[in-house]
Design a protein around this motif. Structure first.
Motif, PDB file in Angstrom:
ATOM      1  N   GLU A   1       0.827  -1.210   0.000  1.00 39.46           N
ATOM      2  CA  GLU A   1       0.000   0.000   0.000  1.00 39.46           C
ATOM      3  C   GLU A   1       0.856   1.253   0.000  1.00 39.46           C
ATOM      4  O   GLU A   1       0.547   2.236  -0.696  1.00 39.46           O
ATOM      5  N   ALA A   2       1.944   1.232   0.768  1.00 40.58           N
ATOM      6  CA  ALA A   2       2.795   2.412   0.877  1.00 40.58           C
ATOM      7  C   ALA A   2       3.402   2.805  -0.465  1.00 40.58           C
ATOM      8  O   ALA A   2       3.477   3.989  -0.801  1.00 40.58           O
ATOM      9  N   VAL A   3       3.832   1.818  -1.252  1.00 39.13           N
ATOM     10  CA  VAL A   3       4.450   2.141  -2.538  1.00 39.13           C
ATOM     11  C   VAL A   3       3.407   2.416  -3.609  1.00 39.13           C
ATOM     12  O   VAL A   3       3.732   2.927  -4.680  1.00 39.13           O
ATOM     13  N   ALA A   4       2.141   2.075  -3.322  1.00 41.22           N
ATOM     14  CA  ALA A   4       1.056   2.349  -4.262  1.00 41.22           C
ATOM     15  C   ALA A   4       0.200   3.513  -3.779  1.00 41.22           C
ATOM     16  O   ALA A   4      -0.947   3.658  -4.196  1.00 41.22           O
ATOM     17  N   ALA A   5       0.753   4.339  -2.908  1.00 39.72           N
ATOM     18  CA  ALA A   5      -0.031   5.390  -2.262  1.00 39.72           C
ATOM     19  C   ALA A   5      -0.593   6.411  -3.243  1.00 39.72           C
ATOM     20  O   ALA A   5      -1.548   7.119  -2.928  1.00 39.72           O
ATOM     21  N   SER A   6      -0.024   6.475  -4.440  1.00 31.92           N
ATOM     22  CA  SER A   6      -0.537   7.426  -5.429  1.00 31.92           C
ATOM     23  C   SER A   6      -1.816   6.935  -6.098  1.00 31.92           C
ATOM     24  O   SER A   6      -2.510   7.694  -6.761  1.00 31.92           O
TER      25      SER A   6
ATOM     26  N   ARG B   1      -2.540  -6.379  -8.966  1.00 35.66           N
ATOM     27  CA  ARG B   1      -1.425  -5.439  -8.864  1.00 35.66           C
ATOM     28  C   ARG B   1      -0.219  -6.174  -8.258  1.00 35.66           C
ATOM     29  O   ARG B   1      -0.273  -6.623  -7.125  1.00 35.66           O
ATOM     30  N   THR B   2       0.819  -6.280  -9.027  1.00 31.88           N
ATOM     31  CA  THR B   2       2.005  -7.002  -8.579  1.00 31.88           C
ATOM     32  C   THR B   2       3.107  -6.028  -8.163  1.00 31.88           C
ATOM     33  O   THR B   2       3.109  -4.855  -8.549  1.00 31.88           O
ATOM     34  N   ALA B   3       4.021  -6.528  -7.376  1.00 35.45           N
ATOM     35  CA  ALA B   3       5.181  -5.750  -6.937  1.00 35.45           C
ATOM     36  C   ALA B   3       6.265  -6.751  -6.560  1.00 35.45           C
ATOM     37  O   ALA B   3       6.056  -7.961  -6.603  1.00 35.45           O
ATOM     38  N   THR B   4       7.408  -6.248  -6.194  1.00 38.43           N
ATOM     39  CA  THR B   4       8.538  -7.098  -5.829  1.00 38.43           C
ATOM     40  C   THR B   4       8.932  -6.839  -4.386  1.00 38.43           C
ATOM     41  O   THR B   4       9.000  -5.690  -3.951  1.00 38.43           O
ATOM     42  N   MET B   5       9.175  -7.905  -3.654  1.00 40.28           N
ATOM     43  CA  MET B   5       9.691  -7.784  -2.304  1.00 40.28           C
ATOM     44  C   MET B   5      11.188  -8.011  -2.310  1.00 40.28           C
ATOM     45  O   MET B   5      11.671  -8.993  -2.886  1.00 40.28           O
ATOM     46  N   GLU B   6      11.931  -7.112  -1.696  1.00 39.77           N
ATOM     47  CA  GLU B   6      13.386  -7.225  -1.627  1.00 39.77           C
ATOM     48  C   GLU B   6      13.811  -7.316  -0.168  1.00 39.77           C
ATOM     49  O   GLU B   6      13.471  -6.451   0.638  1.00 39.77           O
ATOM     50  N   GLU B   7      14.542  -8.366   0.163  1.00 40.74           N
ATOM     51  CA  GLU B   7      14.987  -8.529   1.544  1.00 40.74           C
ATOM     52  C   GLU B   7      16.133  -7.563   1.862  1.00 40.74           C
ATOM     53  O   GLU B   7      16.957  -7.242   1.010  1.00 40.74           O
ATOM     54  N   LEU B   8      16.161  -7.118   3.107  1.00 39.61           N
ATOM     55  CA  LEU B   8      17.237  -6.281   3.623  1.00 39.61           C
ATOM     56  C   LEU B   8      18.095  -7.111   4.571  1.00 39.61           C
ATOM     57  O   LEU B   8      17.564  -7.913   5.346  1.00 39.61           O
TER      58      LEU B   8
ATOM     59  N   ALA C   1      12.449  -6.620   5.036  1.00 40.18           N
ATOM     60  CA  ALA C   1      12.261  -6.511   3.585  1.00 40.18           C
ATOM     61  C   ALA C   1      11.483  -5.246   3.268  1.00 40.18           C
ATOM     62  O   ALA C   1      10.793  -4.676   4.133  1.00 40.18           O
ATOM     63  N   VAL C   2      11.577  -4.814   2.016  1.00 43.65           N
ATOM     64  CA  VAL C   2      10.784  -3.701   1.509  1.00 43.65           C
ATOM     65  C   VAL C   2      10.059  -4.155   0.243  1.00 43.65           C
ATOM     66  O   VAL C   2      10.425  -5.172  -0.357  1.00 43.65           O
ATOM     67  N   VAL C   3       9.049  -3.413  -0.151  1.00 46.27           N
ATOM     68  CA  VAL C   3       8.328  -3.675  -1.397  1.00 46.27           C
ATOM     69  C   VAL C   3       8.635  -2.559  -2.374  1.00 46.27           C
ATOM     70  O   VAL C   3       8.631  -1.376  -2.025  1.00 46.27           O
ATOM     71  N   VAL C   4       8.923  -2.939  -3.613  1.00 44.53           N
ATOM     72  CA  VAL C   4       9.206  -1.967  -4.669  1.00 44.53           C
ATOM     73  C   VAL C   4       8.324  -2.284  -5.873  1.00 44.53           C
ATOM     74  O   VAL C   4       7.915  -3.439  -6.091  1.00 44.53           O
TER      75      VAL C   4
END
Length: 234
Positions: free
Chosen positions: A48-53, A122-129, A230-233
């Motif tokens: 949701e955060a990266v799709a806030a627009s 709606r797809t996105a990518t999760m990247e581990e930190l 992780a973060v979502v991009v």
């Protein structure tokens, strides 16, 4: 919904500045209840955060659980963060309004409702930190500073369960019994003169946990009690 952090004096601030990403996650705070779905909840909020627009940024966590269920990747104990990330990439998530949350399904799931249409959504990518377990966590802090809330999997201790009314979580004794793992979303950070660097987390245990569902987690808690981040991009 707000969570007031401890008072921070300018003189006591570390090099890292305060971060508050709560405006990126505007959906109402939901309670996972007895369902073992903390990972889909945290991932959905990060998405949701990266799709806030978008006009309807709130995402349906059931889509993640449904996909993983179809692959026998879930149990009464929950699911792996890696499997949730795979579901986000392959089938994605429809808006929450099209696939409302059902708190009564336990470890089960349901078919996508007609309003959700068919996947992929709606797809996105999760990247581990990488977690340094050093009480500083530069990669995590860099992600927050760049505007990306961070999914965090931590060990649940007695201190975590009993966050204060102000949301403060004490650091457990290293000899404390091991607990279950739980996923939350880090939506901010600040530096407190008495407690050091604190991460603002959004939990999924209802508004009655911590400060209205939010808590302040010391970075030192992550030294012995953090598992993944992780973060979502997009």
């Amino acid at each position: 919904m707000t969570a007031q952090g401890p008072n921070v004096s300018t003189a006591g601030q570390a090099a890292r500045q305060p971060v508050d990403l709560r405006p990126l996650v505007s959906s109402i705070l939901m309670d996972q209840g007895a369902r073992p779905v903390c990972v889909p909840f945290a991932l959905s909020l990060a998405h949701e955060a990266v799709a806030a627009s978008n006009s309807d940024p709130a995402m349906a966590p059931e889509a993640i659980w449904w996909r993983a269920s179809s692959l026998a990747q879930v149990s009464a104990g929950g699911m792996l963060l890696e499997d949730a990330g795979d579901a986000l990439t392959t089938t994605g998530q429809p808006p929450l309004k099209d696939w409302p949350w059902n708190p009564l399904l336990g470890a089960g799931t349901e078919l996508p409702p007609p309003a959700a249409g068919t996947s992929p959504w709606r797809t996105a990518t999760m990247e581990e930190l990488a977690l340094a377990h050093d009480g500083v966590e530069d990669d995590l802090e860099d992600a927050l500073a760049a505007g990306s809330p961070v999914i965090l999997v931590v060990e649940v201790t007695t201190e975590f369960e009993n966050a204060s009314a102000e949301g403060l979580i004490e650091i457990p004794d290293i000899r404390s019994p091991a607990g279950d793992y739980h996923a939350v979303l880090i939506v901010g950070a600040t530096t407190d003169p008495d407690h050091g660097r604190l991460l603002l987390i959004r939990n999924s245990w209802s508004k009655y946990w911590g400060a209205g569902g939010y808590g302040w987690l010391p970075t030192n808690y992550l030294i012995a009690h953090a598992v993944q981040a992780a973060v979502v991009v997009i």
